[in-house]
Design a protein around this motif. Structure first.
Motif, PDB file in Angstrom:
ATOM      1  N   LEU A 147       0.946  -1.295   0.128  1.00 30.80           N
ATOM      2  CA  LEU A 147       0.024  -0.040  -0.018  1.00 30.80           C
ATOM      3  C   LEU A 147       0.832   1.335   0.220  1.00 30.80           C
ATOM      4  CD1 LEU A 147      -2.615  -0.903   2.564  1.00 30.80           C
ATOM      5  CD2 LEU A 147      -2.818  -1.232   0.069  1.00 30.80           C
ATOM      6  N   ASN A 161       4.426   8.636   1.056  1.00 28.97           N
ATOM      7  CA  ASN A 161       4.808   8.640   2.324  1.00 28.97           C
ATOM      8  C   ASN A 161       5.880   7.833   2.706  1.00 28.97           C
ATOM      9  OD1 ASN A 161       3.902   8.805   4.972  1.00 28.97           O
ATOM     10  ND2 ASN A 161       3.101   6.642   4.745  1.00 28.97           N
ATOM     11  N   ASP A 195       6.177   4.450   3.563  1.00 30.88           N
ATOM     12  CA  ASP A 195       5.822   3.347   2.660  1.00 30.88           C
ATOM     13  C   ASP A 195       6.825   2.905   1.839  1.00 30.88           C
ATOM     14  OD1 ASP A 195       3.352   3.969   3.700  1.00 30.88           O
ATOM     15  OD2 ASP A 195       2.574   4.881   1.998  1.00 30.88           O
ATOM     16  N   MET A 218      -4.635   4.630  -3.334  1.00 36.80           N
ATOM     17  CA  MET A 218      -6.027   5.192  -3.504  1.00 36.80           C
ATOM     18  C   MET A 218      -5.586   6.668  -3.579  1.00 36.80           C
ATOM     19  SD  MET A 218      -9.463   5.349  -0.977  1.00 36.80           S
ATOM     20  CE  MET A 218      -9.745   7.161  -0.599  1.00 36.80           C
ATOM     21  N   GLY A 265       2.922   0.930   5.294  1.00 33.20           N
ATOM     22  CA  GLY A 265       3.764   1.698   6.306  1.00 33.20           C
ATOM     23  C   GLY A 265       2.908   1.715   7.512  1.00 33.20           C
ATOM     24  N   SER A 282       1.000   7.206   8.193  1.00 36.55           N
ATOM     25  CA  SER A 282       1.213   8.099   7.086  1.00 36.55           C
ATOM     26  C   SER A 282       1.616   9.479   7.787  1.00 36.55           C
ATOM     27  CB  SER A 282      -0.030   8.352   6.144  1.00 36.55           C
ATOM     28  OG  SER A 282      -1.116   8.604   7.050  1.00 36.55           O
ATOM     29  N   GLN A 293      -2.205   5.855  12.005  1.00 33.38           N
ATOM     30  CA  GLN A 293      -1.961   4.653  12.395  1.00 33.38           C
ATOM     31  C   GLN A 293      -3.041   3.724  12.388  1.00 33.38           C
ATOM     32  OE1 GLN A 293       0.423   3.800  15.939  1.00 33.38           O
ATOM     33  NE2 GLN A 293       1.946   5.312  14.982  1.00 33.38           N
ATOM     34  N   VAL A 294      -4.092   3.897  11.791  1.00 38.15           N
ATOM     35  CA  VAL A 294      -5.479   3.073  11.680  1.00 38.15           C
ATOM     36  C   VAL A 294      -5.561   2.332  10.756  1.00 38.15           C
ATOM     37  CG1 VAL A 294      -6.325   4.678  13.611  1.00 38.15           C
ATOM     38  CG2 VAL A 294      -6.861   4.866  11.034  1.00 38.15           C
ATOM     39  N   ILE A 295      -5.243   2.675   9.489  1.00 37.80           N
ATOM     40  CA  ILE A 295      -5.594   1.949   8.167  1.00 37.80           C
ATOM     41  C   ILE A 295      -5.168   0.466   8.496  1.00 37.80           C
ATOM     42  CG2 ILE A 295      -5.007   1.823   5.806  1.00 37.80           C
ATOM     43  CD1 ILE A 295      -7.120   3.960   6.416  1.00 37.80           C
TER      44      ILE A 295
HETATM   45  N1  LIG Z   1      -5.121   6.193   0.340  1.00 35.80           N
HETATM   46  C1  LIG Z   1      -4.344   5.297   0.741  1.00 35.80           C
HETATM   47  N2  LIG Z   1      -3.763   4.828  -0.529  1.00 35.80           N
HETATM   48  C2  LIG Z   1      -2.864   3.480  -0.099  1.00 35.80           C
HETATM   49  N3  LIG Z   1      -2.496   3.170   1.078  1.00 35.80           N
HETATM   50  C3  LIG Z   1      -2.749   4.091   2.018  1.00 35.80           C
HETATM   51  C4  LIG Z   1      -3.762   4.970   1.908  1.00 35.80           C
HETATM   52  N4  LIG Z   1      -3.974   5.478   3.097  1.00 35.80           N
HETATM   53  C5  LIG Z   1      -3.322   4.666   3.950  1.00 35.80           C
HETATM   54  N5  LIG Z   1      -2.565   3.874   3.337  1.00 35.80           N
HETATM   55  C6  LIG Z   1      -1.581   2.819   3.896  1.00 35.80           C
HETATM   56  O1  LIG Z   1      -1.752   2.740   5.212  1.00 35.80           O
HETATM   57  C7  LIG Z   1      -0.396   3.192   6.106  1.00 35.80           C
HETATM   58  C8  LIG Z   1      -1.112   3.945   7.429  1.00 35.80           C
HETATM   59  O2  LIG Z   1      -1.592   4.885   7.088  1.00 35.80           O
HETATM   60  P1  LIG Z   1      -2.584   5.877   8.230  1.00 35.80           P
HETATM   61  O3  LIG Z   1      -3.489   4.730   9.040  1.00 35.80           O
HETATM   62  O4  LIG Z   1      -3.428   6.574   7.457  1.00 35.80           O
HETATM   63  O5  LIG Z   1      -1.509   6.352   9.271  1.00 35.80           O
HETATM   64  C9  LIG Z   1       0.150   4.108   4.907  1.00 35.80           C
HETATM   65  O6  LIG Z   1       1.703   4.046   5.528  1.00 35.80           O
HETATM   66  C10 LIG Z   1      -0.202   3.391   3.800  1.00 35.80           C
HETATM   67  O7  LIG Z   1       0.920   2.367   3.639  1.00 35.80           O
END
Ligand SMILES: Nc1ncnc2c1ncn2[C@@H]1O[C@H](COP(=O)(O)O)[C@@H](O)[C@H]1O
Ligand SMILES: Cc1cc2nc3c(=O)[nH]c(=O)nc-3n(C[C@H](O)[C@H](O)[C@H](O)COP(=O)(O)OP(=O)(O)OC[C@H]3O[C@@H](n4cnc5c(N)ncnc54)[C@H](O)[C@@H]3O)c2cc1C
Lengths: 319, 259
Positions: free
Chosen positions: B6, B36, B39, B62, B117, B120, B126-128
């Motif tokens: 991702l 990011n 990533d 995305m 990652g 971001s 840190q939730v995705i």
């Molecule tokens: N729109 C996106 N498209 C692809 N990967 C994403 C997206 N948003 C978050 N991720 C992945 O989820 C990780 C954690 O993101 P977050 O939870 O937003 O801090 C990121 O380091 C990316 O690898």
């Protein structure tokens, strides 16, 4: 008044973490605080007195290997069931990796909004968050479901309000899917007597200017005299001067202590990201143009190897 | 092994970032946008796994049209192909909706191993990773500083406050990585040239069977009410050491009641 869930952040060694007491204090402004303990066997008994001291009117406990032996999925399942049953006014968790992860799963299970890294939460559910390295302050709100908010450590001062919580043991029923990520080993590395970095009210950090790992003793000495934690810039971590878990900044910890002392740190934007909401900032750097001085309340231009030992001696004289 | 990594495009964290005045979303127009940072470590780890056990690496992003720059950059490091989820209706999506879209795309790709990652730099939420794992019903081994793949068994070492933990799971699984896990490679000239010809598939919401009302502002589960730049800290006192710097420092600390 509805119950406000505070999901307890605690460690085996230190017991209830300060951020939990901060959340209980915050919860009292919003409703009746109810602590939720998700941990190993006996966790609730060990933690309840402290939780009561800060106003937990009730303690829900889910304990055992089923909870403790896996990464967060079982915890989120138990919490989701409890939320559906009790329907609290809000759910607060610590903005730690685990807190955010439990909250993330809860949000999906309940199809509920989530706000992370909040520094405040008003009675109407409006959260205050600092984003973009603390440079922008945002007010936001969950628009679907209840306020599900992770709270950043050191956002408010915890105040006691004694209560005698009754402990309700929850039956833990988790599915096989919750048990996919199994913890096979927990290794405790040698631990100092210093406070935890994100919770400390004083943080003394060293950067590349400290020069080598051995010299970090100087940083530690000043930190110990002030009862503080030790931090490091990324350059110091990458150069092997200090372990990664102490890195402050965008890819490290965010700290917000009463006092932050930067020694031999230039103050790059990514470093500031982790420390610029500190109440008072002090910097020592031999380069008068170092950007860290732009945000320091007190800066000394000069050689840290002269200044820090002198400061250490002066503090000893005074105490 | 079918590995999906991702990759999110974010505004450069080294530049001055802001939220848009009109709709309170991240301003992606007025700064440089980059992959990011975390990533890049995810891409490197995916390539390493492929090098050791074989398989294919797909980049999944995305994001708006301009995210394709980051996709090419990611491909130049070595992945085989990419999938770009792009739809005007996605603008304004919250994390809950984002995870739904990414999970749907991952479902179609049928990944054995998803690497992303740990967080971001724009949202820093840190939730995705856990949201996606929850939706797909797969294991999430988050915050890895070391990953070992042995057949279908994954073992991850992750930093904790008290030390570290070793966690295991079987594929299919999600692994999120910290920047301590590896050293990302630089794209070679050959890699950059090759990336231009690698397939990038674009998917719309309709392709994923998701209604526009479930995402974007309409489907958002939280909203930004207002935002403001934090007042800049003003520089305080700066003294030059004249053999009394340490004493002056302590005098300041004493005046603020720290000693
Ligand atoms: N729109 C996106 N498209 C692809 N990967 C994403 C997206 N948003 C978050 N991720 C992945 O989820 C990780 C954690 O993101 P977050 O939870 O937003 O801090 C990121 O380091 C990316 O690898
Ligand atoms: C995506 C990304 C994420 C990042 N994340 C982080 C992060 O989380 N945390 C972080 O810290 N950085 C992070 N960085 C790195 C950041 O950009 C800087 O490179 C780093 O903070 C510099 O560390 P430093 O100040 O210790 O080193 P330098 O910039 O090399 O500064 C050392 C300073 O020490 C001073 N000095 C040297 N000797 C002495 C002496 N004897 N006495 C007094 N002063 C002395 C020098 O004048 C200089 O100002 C990140 C970078 C990127 C691109």
């Amino acid at each position: 008044m509805s119950e406000i869930f505070v999901v307890v952040d605690a460690t085996g060694e230190f017991g209830v973490k300060k951020v939990t007491l901060e959340m209980l204090t915050l919860a009292r402004q919003l409703g009746t605080p109810a602590a939720v303990v998700l941990g190993g066997p006996g966790a609730a008994d060990a933690l309840s007195p402290k939780l009561g001291e800060y106003g937990a009117a009730k303690v829900y406990a889910a304990e055992g290997e089923e909870i403790d032996g896996y990464l967060v999925a079982p915890k989120a399942t138990v919490l989701a069931d409890l939320v559906k049953r009790v329907r609290p006014g809000a759910v607060l968790l610590a903005s730690s990796q685990e807190g955010k992860e439990i909250a993330a799963r809860l949000a999906v299970k309940l199809h509920n909004g989530i706000l992370t890294d909040a520094t405040d939460l008003a009675a109407d559910g409006t959260a205050t968050q600092a984003v973009f390295a603390g440079s922008t302050i945002v007010k936001s709100k969950v628009t679907r479901g209840l306020p599900l908010v992770t709270v950043r450590p050191n956002s408010l001062s915890p105040t006691p309000a004694p209560a005698s919580p009754e402990v309700e043991q929850l039956t833990v029923t988790v599915s096989d899917t919750d048990k996919l990520a199994r913890v096979v080993q927990r290794v405790a590395e040698q631990k100092s007597s210093r406070p935890e970095l994100t919770e400390a009210s004083v943080v003394v950090s060293g950067g590349r200017g400290v020069g080598n790992a051995d010299n970090f003793k100087l940083v530690e000495e000043l930190a110990d005299l002030l009862g503080g934690a030790v931090g490091a810039s990324r350059a110091a971590v990458d150069s092997g001067f200090y372990p990664h878990q102490f890195q402050v900044g965008q890819t490290g910890k965010t700290v917000s202590p009463q006092l932050y002392i930067a020694l031999g740190i230039s103050g790059a934007i990514q470093h500031r990201a982790g420390m610029q909401t500190s109440k008072t900032i002090v910097a020592v750097n031999k380069d008068a143009e170092a950007p860290i001085f732009e945000l320091a309340d007190f800066g000394v231009v000069g050689d840290l190897f002269k200044i820090v030992p002198q400061a250490v001696e002066e503090i000893r004289k005074r105490t | 092994m079918n590995i999906v990594v991702l990759v999110k495009q974010v505004p450069d964290s080294g530049a001055d970032r802001s939220l848009r005045a009109d709709d309170n979303t991240v301003d992606r127009g007025s700064t440089d946008n980059v992959i990011n940072e975390m990533d890049e470590y995810a891409i490197e780890e995916a390539l390493k796994v492929k090098e050791s056990v074989g398989g294919e690496v797909t980049v999944l992003t995305m994001g708006p049209d301009r995210a394709s720059e980051s996709i090419r950059k990611a491909l130049s490091m070595g992945p085989d192909k990419a999938v770009h989820v792009m739809d005007d209706a996605l603008h304004g999506s919250c994390a809950v909706a984002t995870s739904k879209v990414l999970a749907a795309a991952l479902g179609q790709l049928g990944a054995d191993l998803i690497i992303c990652g740990a967080e971001s730099t724009d949202g820093r939420v840190q939730v995705i990773p856990h949201m996606i794992a929850e939706r797909l019903g797969v294991a999430a081994l988050t915050g890895a500083r070391k990953l070992t793949v042995d057949g279908s068994t994954l073992t991850v070492e992750r930093q904790t406050e008290e030390g570290y933990e070793v966690v295991t799971a079987s594929t299919p699984a999600m692994v999120s990585v910290w920047d301590t896990i590896n050293e990302p490679r630089y794209p070679s000239f050959k890699g950059i040239m090759a990336a231009k010809k690698k397939p990038v598939q674009t998917l719309s919401l309709a392709d994923l069977g998701i209604a526009a009302a479930e995402v974007g502002f309409d489907g958002a589960t939280s909203t930004v009410l207002e935002h403001a730049k934090r007042p800049l800290r003003s520089a305080g006192v700066k003294v030059t050491d004249e053999d009394d710097g340490g004493v002056k420092l302590v005098e300041f600390l004493a005046s603020e009641k720290f000693v």
